[in-house]
Motif scaffolding. Sequence first.
Motif, PDB file in Angstrom:
ATOM      1  N   THR A 198     -12.894   1.136 -10.014  1.00 30.85           N
ATOM      2  CA  THR A 198     -11.502   1.287  -9.585  1.00 30.85           C
ATOM      3  C   THR A 198     -11.251   0.729  -8.190  1.00 30.85           C
ATOM      4  O   THR A 198     -10.099   0.517  -7.804  1.00 30.85           O
ATOM      5  N   GLY A 199     -12.291   0.517  -7.391  1.00 35.84           N
ATOM      6  CA  GLY A 199     -12.137  -0.138  -6.095  1.00 35.84           C
ATOM      7  C   GLY A 199     -11.470   0.693  -5.024  1.00 35.84           C
ATOM      8  O   GLY A 199     -10.929   0.136  -4.055  1.00 35.84           O
ATOM      9  N   LEU A 200     -11.511   2.007  -5.135  1.00 39.99           N
ATOM     10  CA  LEU A 200     -10.835   2.855  -4.146  1.00 39.99           C
ATOM     11  C   LEU A 200     -11.425   2.735  -2.749  1.00 39.99           C
ATOM     12  O   LEU A 200     -10.758   3.054  -1.763  1.00 39.99           O
ATOM     13  N   GLY A 201     -12.650   2.271  -2.634  1.00 38.21           N
ATOM     14  CA  GLY A 201     -13.259   2.118  -1.319  1.00 38.21           C
ATOM     15  C   GLY A 201     -12.781   0.899  -0.559  1.00 38.21           C
ATOM     16  O   GLY A 201     -13.131   0.721   0.610  1.00 38.21           O
ATOM     17  N   THR A 202     -11.967   0.057  -1.213  1.00 27.03           N
ATOM     18  CA  THR A 202     -11.503  -1.192  -0.575  1.00 27.03           C
ATOM     19  C   THR A 202      -9.981  -1.241  -0.472  1.00 27.03           C
ATOM     20  O   THR A 202      -9.394  -2.318  -0.505  1.00 27.03           O
ATOM     21  N   LEU A 203      -9.327  -0.080  -0.345  1.00 22.75           N
ATOM     22  CA  LEU A 203      -7.861  -0.044  -0.335  1.00 22.75           C
ATOM     23  C   LEU A 203      -7.259  -0.822   0.831  1.00 22.75           C
ATOM     24  O   LEU A 203      -6.130  -1.314   0.738  1.00 22.75           O
ATOM     25  N   ARG A 204      -7.987  -0.944   1.934  1.00 24.77           N
ATOM     26  CA  ARG A 204      -7.448  -1.708   3.067  1.00 24.77           C
ATOM     27  C   ARG A 204      -7.305  -3.184   2.723  1.00 24.77           C
ATOM     28  O   ARG A 204      -6.410  -3.864   3.234  1.00 24.77           O
ATOM     29  N   ARG A 205      -8.199  -3.685   1.892  1.00 30.72           N
ATOM     30  CA  ARG A 205      -8.192  -5.108   1.544  1.00 30.72           C
ATOM     31  C   ARG A 205      -7.436  -5.380   0.249  1.00 30.72           C
ATOM     32  O   ARG A 205      -6.976  -6.505   0.024  1.00 30.72           O
ATOM     33  N   HIS A 206      -7.336  -4.373  -0.587  1.00 27.83           N
ATOM     34  CA  HIS A 206      -6.636  -4.523  -1.868  1.00 27.83           C
ATOM     35  C   HIS A 206      -5.561  -3.446  -1.950  1.00 27.83           C
ATOM     36  O   HIS A 206      -5.721  -2.411  -2.593  1.00 27.83           O
ATOM     37  N   ALA A 207      -4.464  -3.727  -1.266  1.00 26.70           N
ATOM     38  CA  ALA A 207      -3.428  -2.714  -1.053  1.00 26.70           C
ATOM     39  C   ALA A 207      -2.749  -2.274  -2.341  1.00 26.70           C
ATOM     40  O   ALA A 207      -2.188  -1.180  -2.393  1.00 26.70           O
ATOM     41  N   ASP A 208      -2.779  -3.120  -3.364  1.00 24.62           N
ATOM     42  CA  ASP A 208      -2.044  -2.811  -4.588  1.00 24.62           C
ATOM     43  C   ASP A 208      -2.696  -1.722  -5.428  1.00 24.62           C
ATOM     44  O   ASP A 208      -2.047  -1.116  -6.288  1.00 24.62           O
ATOM     45  N   ILE A 209      -3.993  -1.471  -5.214  1.00 23.91           N
ATOM     46  CA  ILE A 209      -4.767  -0.656  -6.151  1.00 23.91           C
ATOM     47  C   ILE A 209      -4.182   0.743  -6.330  1.00 23.91           C
ATOM     48  O   ILE A 209      -4.041   1.237  -7.440  1.00 23.91           O
ATOM     49  N   ARG A 210      -3.840   1.399  -5.236  1.00 19.52           N
ATOM     50  CA  ARG A 210      -3.473   2.816  -5.329  1.00 19.52           C
ATOM     51  C   ARG A 210      -2.245   3.063  -6.202  1.00 19.52           C
ATOM     52  O   ARG A 210      -2.115   4.111  -6.825  1.00 19.52           O
ATOM     53  N   TRP A 211      -1.322   2.059  -6.254  1.00 22.79           N
ATOM     54  CA  TRP A 211      -0.113   2.241  -7.057  1.00 22.79           C
ATOM     55  C   TRP A 211      -0.251   1.635  -8.444  1.00 22.79           C
ATOM     56  O   TRP A 211       0.619   1.826  -9.292  1.00 22.79           O
ATOM     57  N   ARG A 212      -1.347   0.916  -8.701  1.00 26.24           N
ATOM     58  CA  ARG A 212      -1.610   0.390 -10.037  1.00 26.24           C
ATOM     59  C   ARG A 212      -2.446   1.374 -10.872  1.00 26.24           C
ATOM     60  O   ARG A 212      -2.366   1.367 -12.093  1.00 26.24           O
ATOM     61  N   LEU A 213      -3.252   2.161 -10.177  1.00 21.52           N
ATOM     62  CA  LEU A 213      -4.135   3.084 -10.879  1.00 21.52           C
ATOM     63  C   LEU A 213      -3.365   4.222 -11.544  1.00 21.52           C
ATOM     64  O   LEU A 213      -2.287   4.612 -11.090  1.00 21.52           O
ATOM     65  N   SER A 250       0.807  -1.222   0.000  1.00 21.18           N
ATOM     66  CA  SER A 250       0.000   0.000   0.000  1.00 21.18           C
ATOM     67  C   SER A 250       0.838   1.269   0.000  1.00 21.18           C
ATOM     68  O   SER A 250       0.361   2.328  -0.420  1.00 21.18           O
ATOM     69  N   THR A 251       2.075   1.202   0.462  1.00 22.23           N
ATOM     70  CA  THR A 251       2.932   2.395   0.516  1.00 22.23           C
ATOM     71  C   THR A 251       4.157   2.234  -0.378  1.00 22.23           C
ATOM     72  O   THR A 251       5.166   2.898  -0.170  1.00 22.23           O
ATOM     73  N   ARG A 252       4.069   1.373  -1.365  1.00 23.15           N
ATOM     74  CA  ARG A 252       5.240   0.977  -2.153  1.00 23.15           C
ATOM     75  C   ARG A 252       5.959   2.172  -2.782  1.00 23.15           C
ATOM     76  O   ARG A 252       7.180   2.278  -2.709  1.00 23.15           O
ATOM     77  N   GLY A 253       5.230   3.056  -3.418  1.00 25.83           N
ATOM     78  CA  GLY A 253       5.869   4.180  -4.093  1.00 25.83           C
ATOM     79  C   GLY A 253       6.633   5.072  -3.141  1.00 25.83           C
ATOM     80  O   GLY A 253       7.756   5.513  -3.442  1.00 25.83           O
ATOM     81  N   THR A 254       6.058   5.331  -1.979  1.00 21.43           N
ATOM     82  CA  THR A 254       6.742   6.149  -0.983  1.00 21.43           C
ATOM     83  C   THR A 254       7.989   5.453  -0.465  1.00 21.43           C
ATOM     84  O   THR A 254       9.043   6.077  -0.288  1.00 21.43           O
ATOM     85  N   LEU A 255       7.891   4.156  -0.214  1.00 24.27           N
ATOM     86  CA  LEU A 255       9.051   3.398   0.270  1.00 24.27           C
ATOM     87  C   LEU A 255      10.170   3.390  -0.765  1.00 24.27           C
ATOM     88  O   LEU A 255      11.351   3.556  -0.418  1.00 24.27           O
ATOM     89  N   GLU A 256       9.820   3.192  -2.022  1.00 30.09           N
ATOM     90  CA  GLU A 256      10.829   3.196  -3.079  1.00 30.09           C
ATOM     91  C   GLU A 256      11.529   4.553  -3.149  1.00 30.09           C
ATOM     92  O   GLU A 256      12.741   4.635  -3.350  1.00 30.09           O
ATOM     93  N   GLU A 257      10.770   5.614  -2.985  1.00 36.03           N
ATOM     94  CA  GLU A 257      11.355   6.956  -3.022  1.00 36.03           C
ATOM     95  C   GLU A 257      12.351   7.148  -1.878  1.00 36.03           C
ATOM     96  O   GLU A 257      13.437   7.707  -2.066  1.00 36.03           O
ATOM     97  N   ILE A 258      11.997   6.687  -0.686  1.00 35.51           N
ATOM     98  CA  ILE A 258      12.880   6.837   0.471  1.00 35.51           C
ATOM     99  C   ILE A 258      14.147   6.011   0.287  1.00 35.51           C
ATOM    100  O   ILE A 258      15.272   6.491   0.514  1.00 35.51           O
ATOM    101  N   VAL A 259      13.989   4.755  -0.116  1.00 42.70           N
ATOM    102  CA  VAL A 259      15.155   3.880  -0.290  1.00 42.70           C
ATOM    103  C   VAL A 259      16.086   4.433  -1.363  1.00 42.70           C
ATOM    104  O   VAL A 259      17.316   4.459  -1.191  1.00 42.70           O
ATOM    105  N   THR A 260      15.525   4.886  -2.459  1.00 39.63           N
ATOM    106  CA  THR A 260      16.346   5.433  -3.537  1.00 39.63           C
ATOM    107  C   THR A 260      17.148   6.641  -3.065  1.00 39.63           C
ATOM    108  O   THR A 260      18.331   6.786  -3.398  1.00 39.63           O
TER     109      THR A 260
END
Length: 654
Positions: A544-559, A252-262
Amino acid sequence: MSNDHHSHNQRRSYDRASQGDRNAQGGPRQNRGPRPGGKPYGNRDGKPGGFRGGKPSGPRKDGKPYGSRDGKPGGFRKDDRGPRKDSGFRKDGPRDGKPFEKRRFDDERPRGPRKDFKDRDGKPSGDRAPRGDFASRDGKPGGFRKDDRGPRRDFREQSHPREVFVDGKLMAAPDQDAPRHRDDRGGPRRGQETGVKAHKATTARQLALAALHQMRGRDAFAQDIIAKTIDTSRISREERAFATRLVLGVASTRGTLEEIVTSCMDSPDDAAPAVRDALCLSTYEIVFLQKSPHAAVDQGVELVKSVAPRAGGLANAVLRRVVRAKEDFPFGDPRTDIAAYARLHGFPVWLAKRLIVELGPQSARDFMVASNEPAPVFVAVNAVKATDDEVVAVLADAHGEPKPVEVNGRAVPGCYRVCSGVPLLDGRVRRMFSQGLLLVSDATSQAIASLVVGEDAPASFLEVGAGRATKTILDQSLAYRRFGAQIPDYVTVDVHAFKTKLLQERAEQYGIQVAEPFIGDATDLNALVGERTFDRVFIDSPCTGLGTLRRHADIRWRLRPETIEESAELDARLLASAAPHVAPGGILAYATCTITHEENADAVEAFLATEAGAAFEVVPYDNSDLGIESPFFSVSLVPGGPDAHFLALLRKKA
């Protein structure tokens, strides 16, 4: 086995040993002088022998003839494995009065390749020199281990963990990903003090890392991988819960984590994907879970070493920088900097902007905070097979603390909230799942099913986008609960054949009636159901399933921003296709699990403005007890609440 055969093996072993000495010395073995004590040289059975390694071994100190400890001749073993271990003097002296010599005089043997043994390809080999037919992946020779157990493993970085089958299910084997030391056979390593335990990443973290590897390598969804790896692992419930939290959190926080690590790496492109997965996992613990920096760094280093043994130093340096960077996170003022605001909640910048426009600043903040929390656990009782009382009793005995649920102030039949997912792993509860008495479903989904089925029993029902049958089970269960019988003419449509097959399997498991399951494109229902009409047509929109981000963590970074527009266009085609198949006076139900106006209210209003939509009128959602009067049913995502959904009920004019 006959004695003749044993004798033959002994002669053959002796011949090979003698041949080896002759090859090494360039000719037949010769006596180099009288044996100390005046006795002739020879082996134990009296046959001519020779020197081992060019030096005589000498007589036994106790004056007895050479042989085994029990007095029997030593010689060669019957299985042709070379001389017995106790066949001479030990180099450092006798032990317990029973002298024996070292197997091989390494100090007296040349270090080059032996001439009497050859590889499969005919090239000479040796104990210390590398074999010609073994090489590492980068072309360098691999060589033998000192304990002669074969070529050493290649310790290059591995992109994905290996997988094993356990009880017929595919599972990752993260413990086996880390290369083993040559002496890692249950005891301490050479040079390691006895009793000192080597550091190692916890099993929960290793399983989480294995799941992240598979998600990246297969471009798979987090929940699907979790079901195949973590849920089937043989670890404690608490460890499974923690591993699941890590996977969903990183996803769910992949993009932010990648930015920090980079930003904390000197050469980001040099790190293999597997290393970045491990670094992101530990960064999530440091930044978002507020774990102890010392423990998170230590575990992160071990995780990186499990996939890239030589990258431990890199991991230590990067994660220490992450700990220092955390003091300035989110690298700006979130009150004025939208990029910092998005980082703070682990959202893409474009989506954070969109949420503020759609919901307003405060509601957008509540939405993002709730999206990063663990989802509450709701279950539905299948009234076709069980009563609420018997299911609730089992859940209570399993310490599930079941409680009835209300959505928008209205009770949801057969819906209960349990304290966590742990009670669902209880054996009695799992049996209820396997017998089709109980299923997991969000409370808002259950509330929508109750509204779609309605208060009057429909004779026919068409479900568009049936998927894996969750809504199908809810609809028929509610019909049975409300009318005493299931809807007889229940038809489903889905574009995916594998989902339709699963629907049929689950329908049988739960005792649900499905008259006809169609596979095809729902934007052309005429091709599937002809000119048939139904009392209820339910479109479960593929939004787009934005109401289910807790259960489908991948959505926000795939959209992507254009995804919302594409989804709204698909919704318009589905509504236009379904409209002719609603019987006069019947209901067209349109539901989504997202929060964008473009997919929800705007889509319905655009449909009503068309020629096909002109035949319909809105059935307002009325909950006057709470002062809720709205044309549509809508639930917002707030911390601790159910998922966000939208429902519009449209009645076809008679």
